[in-house]
Design a protein around this motif. Structure first.
Motif, PDB file in Angstrom:
ATOM      1  N   ALA A  17       7.997  -3.396  -1.801  1.00 53.07           N
ATOM      2  CA  ALA A  17       7.786  -2.181  -1.019  1.00 53.07           C
ATOM      3  C   ALA A  17       8.408  -0.961  -1.693  1.00 53.07           C
ATOM      4  N   GLU A  18       9.494  -1.181  -2.410  1.00 56.99           N
ATOM      5  CA  GLU A  18      10.172  -0.073  -3.080  1.00 56.99           C
ATOM      6  C   GLU A  18      10.974  -0.616  -4.247  1.00 56.99           C
ATOM      7  N   ARG A  19      11.043   0.175  -5.307  1.00 56.11           N
ATOM      8  CA  ARG A  19      11.909  -0.198  -6.419  1.00 56.11           C
ATOM      9  C   ARG A  19      12.653   1.039  -6.899  1.00 56.11           C
ATOM     10  N   GLN A  20      13.861   0.799  -7.300  1.00 56.75           N
ATOM     11  CA  GLN A  20      14.698   1.804  -7.947  1.00 56.75           C
ATOM     12  C   GLN A  20      14.940   1.262  -9.344  1.00 56.75           C
TER      13      GLN A  20
ATOM     14  N   THR B 257       2.718   5.292  -3.157  1.00 56.58           N
ATOM     15  CA  THR B 257       1.484   4.579  -2.819  1.00 56.58           C
ATOM     16  C   THR B 257       0.994   3.716  -3.977  1.00 56.58           C
ATOM     17  N   ARG B 258       0.382   2.608  -3.586  1.00 55.32           N
ATOM     18  CA  ARG B 258      -0.161   1.668  -4.571  1.00 55.32           C
ATOM     19  C   ARG B 258      -1.231   2.329  -5.430  1.00 55.32           C
ATOM     20  N   ALA B 259      -2.085   3.152  -4.810  1.00 54.35           N
ATOM     21  CA  ALA B 259      -3.177   3.784  -5.554  1.00 54.35           C
ATOM     22  C   ALA B 259      -2.651   4.704  -6.654  1.00 54.35           C
ATOM     23  N   VAL B 260      -1.672   5.526  -6.342  1.00 51.29           N
ATOM     24  CA  VAL B 260      -1.102   6.432  -7.343  1.00 51.29           C
ATOM     25  C   VAL B 260      -0.380   5.627  -8.417  1.00 51.29           C
TER      26      VAL B 260
ATOM     27  N   GLU C  48       0.836  -1.215   0.000  1.00 49.95           N
ATOM     28  CA  GLU C  48       0.000   0.000   0.000  1.00 49.95           C
ATOM     29  C   GLU C  48       0.866   1.259   0.000  1.00 49.95           C
ATOM     30  N   ASP C  49       2.011   1.221   0.698  1.00 47.88           N
ATOM     31  CA  ASP C  49       2.892   2.395   0.801  1.00 47.88           C
ATOM     32  C   ASP C  49       4.079   2.312  -0.163  1.00 47.88           C
TER      33      ASP C  49
ATOM     34  N   VAL D 180      11.767  -5.976  -0.812  1.00 46.29           N
ATOM     35  CA  VAL D 180      10.588  -6.802  -0.571  1.00 46.29           C
ATOM     36  C   VAL D 180      10.252  -6.784   0.917  1.00 46.29           C
ATOM     37  N   ARG D 181       8.942  -6.650   1.204  1.00 48.83           N
ATOM     38  CA  ARG D 181       8.471  -6.681   2.587  1.00 48.83           C
ATOM     39  C   ARG D 181       7.154  -7.453   2.635  1.00 48.83           C
TER      40      ARG D 181
END
Length: 129
Positions: free
Chosen positions: A111-114, A48-51, A32-33, A105-106
């Motif tokens: 959770a985050e990607r570059q 955010t997942r929504a954006v 979600e974040d 990964v979480r």
């Protein structure tokens, strides 16, 4: 961690989900974040997942037949680095662009990607440079 849900498995599954062409399918792989960092000069990050889901609609629409070919995968704890070759058709032009994603990964999700990719090659292949 259960087989099929290691950080490497999660990261590869995420990258492969782009071939679906479906924003919902891709977004289902992120938290979600989620934080999407784009290092290419032409890229724009978001949070955010929504954006991200909304941004995916335009991205996937611009790259017909999008596929990432996974080349190398390096896993270090919850962090995964993947070299890839991105292939698609964009505005009538075939594109074939190398890149690297570093994915955190979480809890079984990204959770985050570059994302590091070659914007000049994209511009040349689409006859914009």
């Amino acid at each position: 961690m259960a087989e099929g849900n290691t950080p490497k498995d999660v990261a590869v599954r995420y990258i492969e989900s782009f071939a679906s062409g479906d924003p919902e399918t891709v977004a289902a792989n992120v938290t979600e974040d989620f934080v999407n960092n784009q290092s290419g000069a032409l890229g724009k990050g978001c949070e955010t997942r929504a954006v991200y889901r909304e941004r995916l609609k335009g991205f996937l629409g611009a790259f017909e037949g999008l596929q990432y070919e996974v080349k190398d995968v390096i896993e270090d704890g919850n962090k995964v680095a993947i070299t890839y070759q991105m292939r698609a058709n964009s505005d009538g032009h075939s594109i074939d662009i190398p890149g690297v994603m570093v994915i955190d990964v979480r809890d079984g999700l990204v959770a985050e990607r570059q994302d590091y990719w070659d914007g000049l090659t994209f511009l040349q292949q689409t006859k914009q440079a």
